[in-house]
Design a protein around this motif. Structure first.
Motif, PDB file in Angstrom:
ATOM      1  N   ARG A 720      79.900  10.962 -72.463  1.00  7.13           N
ATOM      2  CA  ARG A 720      80.353  12.217 -73.653  1.00  7.13           C
ATOM      3  C   ARG A 720      80.279  13.606 -72.701  1.00  7.13           C
ATOM      4  N   GLU A 721      78.510  13.463 -72.451  1.00  2.66           N
ATOM      5  CA  GLU A 721      77.606  14.793 -72.379  1.00  2.66           C
ATOM      6  C   GLU A 721      77.801  15.636 -70.948  1.00  2.66           C
ATOM      7  N   THR A 722      78.324  14.513 -70.462  1.00  2.00           N
ATOM      8  CA  THR A 722      79.083  14.836 -68.957  1.00  2.00           C
ATOM      9  C   THR A 722      79.728  15.181 -68.525  1.00  2.00           C
ATOM     10  N   GLY A 723      80.520  13.960 -69.519  1.00  2.00           N
ATOM     11  CA  GLY A 723      82.249  14.617 -68.599  1.00  2.00           C
ATOM     12  C   GLY A 723      82.593  13.771 -68.031  1.00  2.00           C
ATOM     13  N   THR A 724      81.968  13.617 -67.447  1.00  2.00           N
ATOM     14  CA  THR A 724      82.440  12.719 -65.825  1.00  2.00           C
ATOM     15  C   THR A 724      81.777  10.486 -66.077  1.00  2.00           C
ATOM     16  N   TRP A 725      82.902  10.172 -65.612  1.00  7.23           N
ATOM     17  CA  TRP A 725      82.310   9.184 -65.114  1.00  7.23           C
ATOM     18  C   TRP A 725      81.245   8.558 -63.481  1.00  7.23           C
ATOM     19  N   ALA A 726      81.564   9.456 -63.131  1.00  5.34           N
ATOM     20  CA  ALA A 726      80.589   9.211 -62.302  1.00  5.34           C
ATOM     21  C   ALA A 726      78.933   9.804 -62.604  1.00  5.34           C
ATOM     22  N   TYR A 727      78.744  10.796 -63.461  1.00  6.40           N
ATOM     23  CA  TYR A 727      77.126  10.174 -63.837  1.00  6.40           C
ATOM     24  C   TYR A 727      77.081   9.319 -64.492  1.00  6.40           C
ATOM     25  N   THR A 728      77.759   8.951 -64.931  1.00  7.09           N
ATOM     26  CA  THR A 728      77.458   8.041 -65.867  1.00  7.09           C
ATOM     27  C   THR A 728      77.060   6.756 -65.245  1.00  7.09           C
ATOM     28  N   LEU A 729      77.810   6.093 -64.826  1.00  7.79           N
ATOM     29  CA  LEU A 729      78.078   5.361 -63.940  1.00  7.79           C
ATOM     30  C   LEU A 729      76.606   5.616 -62.632  1.00  7.79           C
ATOM     31  N   PHE A 730      76.307   6.714 -62.115  1.00  5.74           N
ATOM     32  CA  PHE A 730      75.344   6.623 -61.139  1.00  5.74           C
ATOM     33  C   PHE A 730      73.481   6.886 -62.415  1.00  5.74           C
ATOM     34  N   SER A 731      73.968   7.127 -63.525  1.00  7.60           N
ATOM     35  CA  SER A 731      72.940   6.834 -64.144  1.00  7.60           C
ATOM     36  C   SER A 731      72.557   5.583 -64.213  1.00  7.60           C
ATOM     37  N   ILE A 732      73.247   4.625 -64.780  1.00  8.29           N
ATOM     38  CA  ILE A 732      72.751   3.243 -65.328  1.00  8.29           C
ATOM     39  C   ILE A 732      72.544   2.831 -64.112  1.00  8.29           C
ATOM     40  N   ALA A 733      73.904   3.237 -62.784  1.00  7.54           N
ATOM     41  CA  ALA A 733      72.937   2.251 -61.563  1.00  7.54           C
ATOM     42  C   ALA A 733      71.744   2.950 -61.432  1.00  7.54           C
ATOM     43  N   TYR A 734      71.240   3.923 -61.314  1.00  7.35           N
ATOM     44  CA  TYR A 734      69.931   4.918 -61.118  1.00  7.35           C
ATOM     45  C   TYR A 734      68.941   3.769 -61.431  1.00  7.35           C
ATOM     46  N   SER A 735      69.191   3.686 -63.354  1.00  5.09           N
ATOM     47  CA  SER A 735      68.171   3.091 -64.042  1.00  5.09           C
ATOM     48  C   SER A 735      67.785   1.718 -63.890  1.00  5.09           C
ATOM     49  N   LEU A 736      68.727   0.701 -63.640  1.00  7.05           N
ATOM     50  CA  LEU A 736      68.880  -0.276 -62.618  1.00  7.05           C
ATOM     51  C   LEU A 736      68.167   0.083 -61.576  1.00  7.05           C
ATOM     52  N   GLY A 737      68.668  -0.005 -60.943  1.00  8.82           N
ATOM     53  CA  GLY A 737      66.905   0.229 -58.890  1.00  8.82           C
ATOM     54  C   GLY A 737      66.137   0.608 -59.435  1.00  8.82           C
ATOM     55  N   LEU A 738      66.011   2.195 -60.283  1.00  9.29           N
ATOM     56  CA  LEU A 738      64.688   2.065 -61.140  1.00  9.29           C
ATOM     57  C   LEU A 738      63.473   0.478 -61.498  1.00  9.29           C
ATOM     58  N   ALA A 739      64.043   0.391 -62.008  1.00  7.59           N
ATOM     59  CA  ALA A 739      63.929  -0.646 -63.086  1.00  7.59           C
ATOM     60  C   ALA A 739      63.386  -1.915 -62.624  1.00  7.59           C
ATOM     61  N   TYR A 740      64.563  -2.286 -61.552  1.00  6.47           N
ATOM     62  CA  TYR A 740      64.421  -3.600 -60.653  1.00  6.47           C
ATOM     63  C   TYR A 740      63.564  -2.506 -59.819  1.00  6.47           C
ATOM     64  N   SER A 741      63.596  -1.971 -59.481  1.00 11.96           N
ATOM     65  CA  SER A 741      61.685  -1.334 -57.929  1.00 11.96           C
ATOM     66  C   SER A 741      61.491  -2.359 -58.388  1.00 11.96           C
ATOM     67  N   LEU A 742      60.297  -1.105 -59.794  1.00 13.64           N
ATOM     68  CA  LEU A 742      59.865  -1.004 -60.571  1.00 13.64           C
ATOM     69  C   LEU A 742      58.981  -3.128 -61.095  1.00 13.64           C
ATOM     70  N   ALA A 743      60.134  -3.218 -61.730  1.00  9.53           N
ATOM     71  CA  ALA A 743      59.653  -4.483 -62.199  1.00  9.53           C
ATOM     72  C   ALA A 743      59.038  -5.605 -60.724  1.00  9.53           C
ATOM     73  N   PHE A 744      60.013  -5.698 -59.817  1.00 12.32           N
ATOM     74  CA  PHE A 744      59.189  -6.350 -59.105  1.00 12.32           C
ATOM     75  C   PHE A 744      58.286  -5.830 -58.102  1.00 12.32           C
ATOM     76  N   ALA A 745      58.253  -4.275 -57.879  1.00 17.22           N
ATOM     77  CA  ALA A 745      56.146  -3.628 -57.577  1.00 17.22           C
ATOM     78  C   ALA A 745      55.672  -4.683 -58.189  1.00 17.22           C
ATOM     79  N   VAL A 746      55.609  -4.706 -59.358  1.00 18.02           N
ATOM     80  CA  VAL A 746      54.603  -5.215 -60.889  1.00 18.02           C
ATOM     81  C   VAL A 746      54.658  -6.907 -60.410  1.00 18.02           C
ATOM     82  N   SER A 747      55.354  -7.274 -60.982  1.00 15.39           N
ATOM     83  CA  SER A 747      55.189  -8.920 -59.867  1.00 15.39           C
ATOM     84  C   SER A 747      55.027  -9.024 -58.417  1.00 15.39           C
TER      85      SER A 747
END
Lengths: 757, 93
Positions: A720-747
């Motif tokens: 709603r606030e960015t007004g585009t799906w592009a930023y929304t999908l980017f946000s989802i992908a980025y946070s998933l990627g970051l979560a995965y990388s850092l969780a992987f780094a931890v283990s």
């Protein structure tokens, strides 16, 4: 007749107050097409005419710098408005008139409103309204927006300017220095010869001298566009050579020159010592030493009020929802439809509806901060910190709010003026660990780090802040580079907010949230429900039915054995009983035996119930594994295996997408403890421990939970606030990627160094 | 903080008279002689009333030393130090 009235003015000039006074509560809020700039409209009737009023965004100029300025300029140039009402802050006349000079040149019928006359008088300013009207060639109405003084007169003036032709053609020209006028005239004549349809040719000529790109593009389309542009080039060269500056700077300075001349003629500054209350307040609120602690106190109060007061109606809503669910369950036969309605719709939307009170209270507090003028001071105080991440000082508020709930926080980014700042703040906001994540931390940290739970939980919060700062720096240097604007912030005088505008502000923003619950969140909840409900028939490896029967039979025989044992000992005891005073059934030895027997029976039956419910819960776990949601979990298992996760974590994380606290109740279901678990539940803790999860995997799971794709409600807010799906999908992908990388780094590093295994 | 080490923004003004808005202390007044920086920045400032020859007064600095609060044309405005450094002034006593 219908008239379109556009209300224009500087930010902080009290424009919205006048708009509210004109239209009352009959307002609609939407967005201007293509941009996330709020569009407010309303209407009122007078003398059989209907006046549609548009509240244009507040701007200092019409230079098309920002999205707001572009919107205002396009709207006014496209001739949609019949009358422009220009609100002017009388206590800040000189700078406010800068926009007015441009509005005059646009050539629209104009009504000038001198707002905040009371404050101007307090400042010792005497404004000669009639002279000002003559100088500017438009009617001037003095009002005090906060009290409503002068609004009737304003309506009267709007009516006259709309309906009487004689009122319209009185606009004068802003006089520029002679050398400028010569060049303006040349262009003006050239345009009039070539294109008679141009209604504001003088405006076009001036804009050409400013080398305004938008105007040049428009002129190029004219029949003799190149001729005009050639002349413009010569003229610009001449004035730039003469005044040693850019065309735009020359014109702007000349406008101020005109304004200064006008001010000399109609403003008298009395020499009485006036008290600048605003400055006195700022002596304390933005004080070198007190400014920060006071701001901290306000932030703390904001949190406290939002979550403490909010928790009371939250409880009511929660109880209401449970009652509603029970009512529907009783009313409807056990069917797919009933389950959809109760578990899917009410359960899903309800999980988010409980946040409504929090959100409304928060929006009310923000409205108070904004309307009072303190929000600008927040930006002033915190800019040094936020500038580090490439953000405006005001962005601090939504970031802090993110600790409560990311949804209102992301909606709160509307306080930021630049779109780039808004998007950047929206993108990093989900890393601020919201309160819904806390139950997950408490559960997992409590199970695996009982000694250091608090430290682990605290480090999750710190990690979230670090992720937000790091991502902010990264984004402002990559995808959102170069869109930043200089920090030029007005610090308006403090004002007491009016109740009406507070209520309107809060309702407008809160309503958007309600709208969202009815759409995106509803759909998402139904999808999760479908995944958990189908297929309705599942094949299980174990025959739970017969196991249950066997268990029941086993216990039944144990009950019989217990009873016969009791009878036997009673018989034995009775044969040795000799007293004739008391009947045997009242004797102490019998009562003792009876008590013993009853105790054993009770123990046995509770053991039976426990075994049965444990079996039932294992069954639910097994069934869930077979449902689509379990299968989806299995599909993702190979992906999350490097992190040490099993299909259970995978399912928990998927359901956590609806709302992060659901992770806890999902574990409840998976470990067969039932859905009603809280974070201290021993069943889940022992389930987690026995599932083969190591403390290292637990830590990596916590990291993943903190960072991965925010919940559905947050995604909807981002969209709603960015007004585009592009930023929304980017946000989802980025946070998933970051979560995965850092969780992987931890283990990975954990295993390498044998930590916490 | 690191403003000291960075070379100053270049302006046309002669070196001996090089006083910038960021050099003024709270309570001091100046008259704008030149504004540097990007076109957009200069135009934005001029539109906000920071024209050449305009009088400007430094009211105070934020608690964390940046940004600064100014009074110009009777209203209060805030600018960052790095931006105020692009504005050349002459002191008014």
């Amino acid at each position: 007749m219908n008239f379109n009235i556009a209300v224009a003015g500087n930010p902080n000039c009290g424009k919205t107050t006048i708009f509210n006074a004109l239209t009352g509560a009959k307002q609609r809020v939407g967005n201007w097409p293509g941009v996330t700039v709020e569009k407010k409209s309303g209407h009122y009737n007078q003398s059989d005419h209907k006046f549609d009023v548009i509240d244009l965004p507040g701007t200092y100029s019409l230079a098309a710098f920002s999205a707001e300025e572009t919107v205002v300029r396009q709207y006014l140039e496209n001739d949609e408005a019949d009358v422009v009402v220009n609100i002017i802050d009388a206590s800040n006349l000189e700078r406010n008139l800068f926009l007015t000079t441009q509005l005059i040149e646009l050539g629209k019928p104009l009504v000038l409103v001198l707002n905040m006359m009371d404050m101007a008088n307090e400042k010792g300013l005497q404004i000669d309204v009639d002279t000002l009207a003559t100088l500017l060639g438009a009617p001037v109405v003095p009002v005090v927006g906060r009290t409503g003084e002068g609004i009737d007169l304003l309506k009267e003036k709007i009516l006259r300017v709309s309906t009487e032709i004689s009122m319209k053609a009185r606009l004068i020209d802003i006089c520029y220095p002679r050398d400028l006028e010569i060049e303006i005239d040349k262009l003006h004549q050239l345009i009039q010869v070539n294109d008679v349809t141009d209604k504001h040719s003088r405006w076009t000529s001036i804009k050409l001298l400013e080398s305004d790109k938008q105007t040049r593009d428009e002129v190029r389309l004219h029949s003799n566009g190149t001729d005009i542009l050639d002349q413009a080039k010569i003229s610009v060269g001449r004035i730039e050579g003469l005044f040693k500056d850019t065309g735009r700077a020359i014109i702007s300075s000349a406008r101020y020159g005109f304004i200064q001349g006008a001010m000399r003629e109609c403003v008298v500054e009395s020499l009485v010592d006036s008290v600048d209350y605003s400055r006195q307040i700022d002596r304390v609120l933005t004080n070198r030493w007190l400014g920060l602690p006071i701001f901290g106190l306000f932030m703390w109060l904001m949190f406290k009020l939002t979550y403490d007061i909010g928790s009371i109606p939250m409880d009511w809503i929660d109880r209401g929802l449970v009652a509603l669910m029970n009512f529907i369950s009783d009313l409807l036969p056990d069917s797919m439809f009933a389950s959809l309605l109760v578990d899917g719709v009410i359960g899903g939307v309800g999980a988010i509806a409980v946040f409504l009170p929090n959100i409304f209270i928060l929006f009310l507090i923000i409205a108070v901060l904004e309307d009072s003028g303190y929000m600008a001071r927040v930006a002033f105080i915190m800019d040094r910190v936020m500038h580090n991440i490439g953000l405006h000082g005001k962005a601090f508020i939504p970031m802090i709010m993110g600790f409560g709930c990311n949804v209102p926080a992301i909606m709160g980014t509307r306080i930021l003026e630049s779109r780039r700042d808004r998007i950047l703040t929206v993108l990093i906001n989900p890393f601020m660990s919201c309160s819904a994540r806390l139950p997950v931390y408490v559960l997992v940290a409590g199970a695996f780090f009982p000694e250091n739970a608090a430290t682990v939980i605290f480090s999750m919060y710190i990690l979230g802040i670090v992720a937000a700062i790091g991502s902010g720096k990264l984004f402002s240097r990559t995808i959102l580079k170069g869109m930043s604007k200089p920090f030029v912030l007005e610090l308006p005088p403090y004002q007491r907010p009016t109740l009406r505008s507070l209520v309107l502000h809060t309702w407008e923003r809160g309503y958007l949230f309600i709208q969202k619950m009815g759409t995106v969140i509803l759909v998402g909840s139904v999808i999760i429900w479908v995944l958990g409900y189908f297929p309705t028939e599942v094949e299980l490896d174990r025959d739970y039915g017969s196991e249950r029967t066997t268990l029941t039979l086993e216990y039944d025989s144990q009950f019989i054995a217990l009873e016969s044992k009791f009878k036997k000992s009673v018989d034995q005891d009775r044969s040795g009983y000799h007293s004739e005073m008391i009947v045997y059934e009242s004797s102490s030895s019998y009562l003792e035996l009876l008590e013993q027997y009853q105790l054993l029976k009770k123990e046995l039956s509770s053991e039976k119930n426990q075994q049965l419910s444990s079996l039932r819960q294992q069954e639910i776990g097994d069934i869930t594994e077979q449902k689509w949601i379990g299968r989806v979990g299995k599909i993702f298992e190979p992906i999350v295996r490097p992190l040490g996760f099993t299909w259970r974590e995978s399912v928990a994380l998927i359901t956590g997408f609806v709302a992060k606290e659901i992770v806890v109740s999902t574990y409840g279901v998976l470990f067969g403890v039932g859905e009603d678990v809280d974070e201290g539940s021993q069943g889940v803790i022992s389930g987690l421990r026995s599932s083969g999860m190591t403390p290292l995997v637990a830590l990596s799971f916590l990291v993943f939970t903190l960072l991965y794709t925010p919940c559905l409600a947050t995604v909807a807010a981002i969209r709603r606030e960015t007004g585009t799906w592009a930023y929304t999908l980017f946000s989802i992908a980025y946070s998933l990627g970051l979560a995965y990388s850092l969780a992987f780094a931890v283990s990975y590093f954990g295993r390498m160094f044998n930590w916490l295994s | 903080m690191f403003n000291f080490k960075r070379p100053r923004h270049k302006l046309h003004i002669s070196d001996e008279n090089d006083l910038r808005l960021s050099d003024l202390k709270p309570g001091e007044k100046g008259r704008i002689t030149e504004i540097g920086g990007s076109e957009n920045f200069r135009h934005r400032l001029i539109e906000m009333g920071l024209t050449r020859d305009a009088e400007i007064c430094v009211d105070k600095y934020a608690p964390l030393r940046d940004p600064m609060e100014l009074i110009v044309k009777g209203y209060h405005l805030s600018l960052r130090g790095m931006d105020a450094e692009k504005i050349a002034v002459e002191r008014i006593v």
